[in-house]
Each structure stands twice: as C-alpha cells, then as structure tokens.
Design a protein around this motif. Structure first.
Motif, short mmCIF file in Angstrom:
data_model
loop_
_atom_site.label_atom_id
_atom_site.label_comp_id
_atom_site.label_asym_id
_atom_site.label_seq_id
_atom_site.Cartn_x
_atom_site.Cartn_y
_atom_site.Cartn_z
N SER A 44 -52.69 -10.94 48.83
CA SER A 44 -51.75 -11.44 49.80
C SER A 44 -50.64 -10.44 50.06
CB SER A 44 -51.16 -12.76 49.31
OG SER A 44 -50.13 -12.47 48.42
N ALA A 45 -49.93 -10.69 51.10
CA ALA A 45 -48.98 -9.69 51.57
C ALA A 45 -47.77 -9.55 50.65
CB ALA A 45 -48.53 -10.04 52.97
N GLU A 46 -47.42 -10.64 49.97
CA GLU A 46 -46.11 -10.63 49.31
C GLU A 46 -46.16 -10.33 47.83
OE1 GLU A 46 -45.38 -13.30 52.80
OE2 GLU A 46 -45.68 -14.29 50.89
N VAL A 47 -47.24 -9.76 47.38
CA VAL A 47 -47.27 -9.45 45.97
C VAL A 47 -46.31 -8.31 45.69
CG1 VAL A 47 -49.58 -10.25 45.58
CG2 VAL A 47 -49.21 -7.95 46.38
N LEU A 92 -54.92 -20.34 41.70
CA LEU A 92 -53.60 -19.74 41.52
C LEU A 92 -53.64 -18.22 41.50
CD1 LEU A 92 -51.67 -22.17 39.18
CD2 LEU A 92 -51.34 -21.75 41.59
N ARG A 93 -54.80 -17.65 41.74
CA ARG A 93 -54.82 -16.21 42.01
C ARG A 93 -54.20 -15.98 43.37
NH1 ARG A 93 -59.95 -13.10 39.71
NH2 ARG A 93 -60.03 -14.06 37.65
N LYS A 94 -53.52 -14.85 43.48
CA LYS A 94 -52.73 -14.66 44.69
C LYS A 94 -53.60 -14.50 45.93
CE LYS A 94 -48.51 -14.91 43.22
NZ LYS A 94 -47.55 -15.88 43.73
N GLU A 95 -54.84 -14.03 45.77
CA GLU A 95 -55.65 -13.82 46.98
C GLU A 95 -56.25 -15.12 47.49
OE1 GLU A 95 -56.61 -12.48 44.04
OE2 GLU A 95 -58.67 -13.09 43.61
N TYR A 96 -56.13 -16.17 46.70
CA TYR A 96 -56.65 -17.48 47.10
C TYR A 96 -55.65 -18.09 48.06
CZ TYR A 96 -59.41 -21.74 46.28
OH TYR A 96 -60.23 -22.83 46.41
N SER A 97 -56.03 -18.24 49.30
CA SER A 97 -55.08 -18.70 50.31
C SER A 97 -54.73 -20.17 50.11
CB SER A 97 -55.69 -18.47 51.70
OG SER A 97 -55.23 -19.46 52.58
N ILE A 98 -53.58 -20.55 50.62
CA ILE A 98 -53.12 -21.93 50.45
C ILE A 98 -54.04 -22.92 51.14
CG2 ILE A 98 -51.49 -21.65 52.39
CD1 ILE A 98 -50.46 -23.80 49.55
N ILE A 99 -54.67 -22.51 52.23
CA ILE A 99 -55.54 -23.46 52.93
C ILE A 99 -57.01 -23.29 52.52
CG2 ILE A 99 -54.09 -23.79 54.96
CD1 ILE A 99 -55.92 -21.70 56.36
N GLN A 100 -57.26 -22.36 51.63
CA GLN A 100 -58.64 -22.13 51.23
C GLN A 100 -59.15 -23.27 50.35
OE1 GLN A 100 -59.02 -18.33 49.42
NE2 GLN A 100 -61.07 -18.72 48.61
N GLN A 101 -60.41 -23.59 50.49
CA GLN A 101 -61.03 -24.48 49.53
C GLN A 101 -62.52 -24.17 49.47
OE1 GLN A 101 -60.91 -28.60 50.64
NE2 GLN A 101 -60.97 -28.18 52.80
N ASP A 102 -63.16 -24.75 48.51
CA ASP A 102 -64.59 -24.51 48.36
C ASP A 102 -65.33 -25.40 49.36
OD1 ASP A 102 -67.16 -24.15 47.62
OD2 ASP A 102 -66.86 -24.51 45.49
#
Lengths: 243, 378
Positions: free
Chosen positions: A8-11, A220-230
């Motif tokens: 993600s951009a803000e790391v 909770l990994r940073k690359e996992y987007s907030i709207i992402q799901q399986d």
C-alpha cells in the motif's frame, strides 16, 4: 494473496535494523527497499519511521491531504534508554541476543532476536515473576527486509510492571510458540497467524481462529486492501455474488 | 497442553462407550450471541470442548488502519456493545497516551461516572441472562428494569443508549445536562437496595447455590496461565484491579474496595460481581461530589497526529483488562491498532472450566465468564 506485489501507498520507509540477517523465507518480497544500506544512525529499529510529516505539528492540513508532502527527514520514535536491575539481569543472561533496551512514554520494551524471544519469556516468567502474558500481536512493515514485528506483552503481578518484547520476523519465518510457558498464547498466536500469516512453530493447533479455515489471504498485512475479501469463499459458502 | 490436544484423541472410558460430539450453537440462546461450542461428551460428562468463533468478525483492527484516530472512535463502541462507554474510555485513554494529551479534571470525573454506570449496566445484563440460563426467570426482568435507568442517563447525556460514543479524544464532546448529578445520585440511592433484592432472590437460593457452587472452578494460577482477568480472576482470590494497580482517568482519587473471593467457582464470580456493583455506586457518588465546573476538553489539534511511537495502555473494563496497542507513524491514521479484548482471552479458559462437568453446567460456565461475542470476534 492476490496482490501480494502491491504494497500500500502509506507504508513507512524502512530504516531496517542493523545487523539483520537476510530473510530466510522471503519468497514474495518485491524488494521495494534495501534498508540495510541506510540503517539510521539512531538505533531505532523499533520505530515505524514514517516518510516525512512533522509529528504532532497539527497544521491546518485536511485529513484528505494525506500522504503529506516530504519535508523533513523521517521522524523516528523518540525513545530513551531503559535501565534498571531487570535490564542488567537480562543483559547478563542473554547478552547480544537482546539488541536494545528502550523506553517510550514510560513504557519499557526490548528488541531481541526472534530465536531469543521465548527463552526470554520463560526466563522472565520463572525468575522475574512476569507470570501473565497479556498479549501477542504483530505489526507489518512490508518494505523492511524482515517485514513483521512480533510483540509480546508481559505483566508481573508482584512488581506491577509491564514489559514488551519485540522481535523481527521475515515473511515465512516461524517464531517459536509461547504456549509451553503461557497457555493463553494458544488463541493469541492463532489470531496472529490468522491475521498476518505468521505461523508459530510448535503450536499444538496452528489454524485460523476468526476467519474460516479455507479463507485465502491474511487481512492485517498491509497489501490486503480494506475492501478485499476472499470472493471465491464468499461465493461458495454464502452464495453471494459481491461486486 | 496435552489436555488441549486430547480433543482429537478420545481416551477409552470406563464403559468403553463411544464418545458423542455435540454441537452447541452458533444459534443457541445461552451462548449470548453466535458462539459455537463443540462438546465432546461421555454420557452427560464433558470430556472436552472446542470453541468456534469469528461469526461476528468485522475486521475492526483493519478498519482502524483506514480511518483517522477520530473517525475510528465510534467503532470501538461496537466491540463490547453492552459496555460501550468502557471501550470508548479505553480507546481515548490509549490515543491520549500516545499523543500526550492532558485531560481536564472535569472530563476525567464525568468519564469515571459514566464508566461506572456502564459497569453496573454490563453486570446487570450479565446477571439477568446468567440467571435466565440457569433457570431463574425472575431476575432478568428486574435487571433490565434497573439497567433501563442507566441507559436513560446515557440517553439524556449524549442521545444514544447503547453505542454511546460518549467520549472524545482529549475529553468530552458534551457538557453534562442540567440535573445530571441529581440523576446519578438518585440512581445510586434507588439502585443499592435493588442489589439486596437480587441477593435475596439468589444468594441463598438452594437451586442457585446448587447450580453454581463448585462449578467451573478456575484457581488463581490457572487464571494467570490463561491470562484471565476481571471478576473471574478476583473470584479466584487475586486482588487485582487495573483501576487500583495502574490508575487512569483519576481513579487513584477514589475510595473503593476490590471484592475478592477464594474458591474461583461460578458462585464466587457471582458474589464478586454483586459486590462490584455496590462499589461502582460508591465511586459514582464520590464522582458526583468531585464534579466541579471547568473545561471539558483538553488541547487537541483539529488534525490529530500523534508523534511516531507505540504504546500499550489498558483499562479495567467490566469483563477484565481491555488493552489498546497503538502504533503511530506520525500521520492522521493509526499505523496499527491492536485491541486486547478481555472476552476473547477469558473465553479461552472455557475448555479448562468445562472438563469433567455436566452438559447442563456448560451453560452456566459460558454465562459466568461474561463474554460478548462482538468483542470476542471484533
């Protein structure tokens, strides 16, 4: 782990940790940074040093203006050294395995080698009365060579003090389990595994706890987007076609 | 740990009967939400349990990373929703510690009063449902009647009854309404005799004693092993309360006792919580006395950006130690917030408490831990 390669951009820019070993199991690292070269003069491996932004300056910036423009050198956690009899005892016992003894806002913590974390926890429990493991958690810094910080929080009823133990772990690296010292570690470690994908070695039941067992990805990994799901899991099990 | 893993390997029993696996929940009235417990039974005796949780998982910690500190505040109310004020207090306290914000005296006192009112409300809900699970129908009506009065005070104060969002980082949003002090004192006067009434219904009730004494024992060492805190720990004889051990929000200025018992069984936990309600009323009265005019919000910048750093702070929520581990990267959004929920950690001891007891007691034991699934699953 669909977009593993898209941090993600803000790391925060990594400051690395001096003397870090090369990641053993870092298979999916994109190598966004090579922090070992630029290890900061201040030994602040502990701090999530952010790219720019004056801390607490509180200017008139709107929240939308994030990420702020780069102005200054990365801010670091303003730690002070942690001293006392406990520190001396730990230094004598563990020597170079503990790299730093620090204190921030009157909260003491130490940074240790990953392999030394459990021996320290056992030592603190048996000989220093730290008989209550408050919490185990982790923080993800994808740009660091060792991307995870695993954190154990201990408390002593007799001394009424807390101590945090912090260790760095690369993706795929397995810290040893604390279950043998504190039974409460069972679920706490399972949650860390569920959310970060850090598997604890020797854990009797290392499986997900909050998410379904078949779920893909670690939220909770940073690359996992907030709207992402399986999506596949949701479609198969809940029969929902989500956008 | 060998015990915990023995779920998979059933041991031969006396009659060599087959063990039976029984699913309890997730839709079961006495699991207080959506908790699924897999029971391994030998006749009526519980040989092991396994909890399946996560049905209410909303990813609160992930949401925190995508909100500002201020925006995230209402979300914490939705974890332990029967003690929303305590959650808010814990969160505000954590962010204030990270950001180094000072809280005015008046705001601290109002916080203590509301948090203690909420402790009473939470314990009342626990008492009512716990008694209902065990088969005592009456207390739940009384408990909800009294709880209603607490919720009315909340409603008058901030407009909400359950998820109150009562506090803001740095202090309070609202000044107390006219008559707040009177309402609080009137509630205490009216409420304390009610506690005696509950005790009259239950404390010496033969069925109640029979169903709770010696059930679900967890001694002090086991509590520490499992990280169990709150009334469960105190019922095992450990006089430990974060309000006393590591005071926050000015709790060091209040006089109150920490009730303890020795046996660590379901009955003792009941006694401890009853005594805690009385102590809460005592704290509320002192709080009202301390309430002096003054500012209600400290100096907090409009755009809150705590300095880079990480802190762990915790408070004594009605269910135990509620901790927030906050990592700030110096921006308006937290880099990470970890919630250390008491319900989640305490629930883990269910297996130990249930082993060897009867199926009917599992219901009592789930009730006595006092869990809220919204907080377990987050």
């Amino acid at each position: 782990m669909a977009d593993e390669n898209k941090p993600s951009a803000e790391v925060p820019a990594s400051n690395g940790n001096a003397g870090a070993k090369p990641p053993e199991g870092a298979t999916s690292e994109t190598g966004g940074s090579t922090p070992a070269a630029e290890s900061a003069p201040k030994p602040a491996a502990a701090s999530p040093d952010v790219s720019a932004s004056k801390p607490a300056a509180g200017s008139a910036e709107k929240p939308a203006a994030k990420p702020p423009p780069k102005k200054k050198a990365p801010a670091v956690m303003e730690v002070s050294p942690w001293e006392g009899p406990l520190v001396d005892a730990l230094k004598e016992r563990f020597g170079g395995q503990v790299t730093e003894f620090l204190s921030y806002r009157d909260q003491d913590f130490l940074v240790a080698e990953l392999s030394a974390a459990i021996p320290i926890i056992e030592y603190l429990k048996l000989e220093q009365d730290f008989d209550y493991l408050v919490d185990i958690t982790a923080v993800d810094y994808p740009k660091r060579e060792k991307r995870f910080e695993v954190i154990w929080i201990l408390y002593s009823f007799a001394k009424n003090t807390r101590v945090r133990i912090k260790a760095h772990a690369a993706d795929g690296e397995s810290p040893a389990t604390a279950v043998n010292a504190h039974l409460t570690a069972d679920w706490l470690e399972r949650e860390v595994f569920d959310m970060f994908g850090i598997a604890f070695e020797g854990h009797p039941n290392m499986k997900r706890i909050l998410l379904p067992d078949e779920w893909q990805g670690h939220p909770l990994r940073k690359e996992y987007s907030i709207i992402q799901q399986d999506q596949d899991w949701v479609r198969e099990n809940l029969h929902i076609e989500s956008a | 740990m060998s015990e915990a893993t023995s779920l998979d390997a059933p041991e031969a029993t006396f009659l060599d009967s087959n063990e039976m696996v029984l699913n309890m929940g997730p839709q079961h009235p006495s699991t207080h939400g959506v908790l699924r417990v897999i029971l391994k039974l030998d006749g009526e005796t519980v040989r092991g349990t396994e909890c399946v949780i996560g049905y209410l998982h909303r990813g609160v910690e992930k949401i925190a990373e995508n909100r500002t500190y201020v925006q995230f505040a209402p979300y914490v109310d939705r974890m332990d929703y029967v003690a929303a004020v305590s959650n808010a207090l814990g969160y505000c306290h954590a962010v204030e510690t990270t950001a180094g914000v000072e809280i005015p005296e008046r705001a601290q006192v109002v916080r203590v009063i509301l948090a203690e009112l909420n402790r009473i409300a939470s314990h009342l809900l626990w008492l009512g449902t716990h008694a209902l699970d065990i088969g005592a129908m009456t207390p739940v009506f009384y408990c909800f009647r009294e709880r209603e009065e607490v919720l009315k005070i909340f409603e008058k104060y901030c407009g909400a009854r359950l998820t109150t969002h009562a506090f803001r980082i740095g202090g309070l949003q609202y000044e107390t309404y006219g008559g707040f002090e009177k309402d609080c004192l009137a509630f205490c006067d009216w409420f304390l005799p009610k506690v005696d009434e509950y005790e009259e219904l239950l404390t010496t009730n033969r069925i109640w004693v029979g169903r709770t004494k010696g059930i679900g024992i967890l001694d002090a060492d086991e509590c520490k092993e499992y990280g169990v805190t709150g009334p469960v720990l105190r019922a095992a004889g450990v006089e430990w309360d974060l309000r006393r051990a590591q005071p926050y929000s000015g709790y060091e200025n209040y006089e109150f006792d920490i009730p303890t018992c020795q046996n660590g069984d379901t009955y003792d936990r009941y006694l401890v919580r009853m005594a805690e309600m009385r102590q809460s009323a005592r704290i509320i009265r002192q709080g009202v006395e301390k309430l002096a005019p003054g500012p209600i919000k400290g100096k907090v910048s409009k755009v809150l950006k705590p300095a880079v750093g990480e802190t762990y702070t915790s408070i004594e929520a009605p269910k135990g130690e509620l901790g927030y581990f906050v990592v700030s990267d110096g921006s308006v959004q937290p880099y990470r917030i970890r919630v250390r929920p008491p319900s989640f950690v305490n629930l883990q001891a269910l297996d130990r408490m249930c082993r060897g007891s009867l199926v009917a007691d599992v219901v009592a034991i789930i009730g006595t831990i006092d869990i809220v699934l919204g907080e377990v699953d987050r």
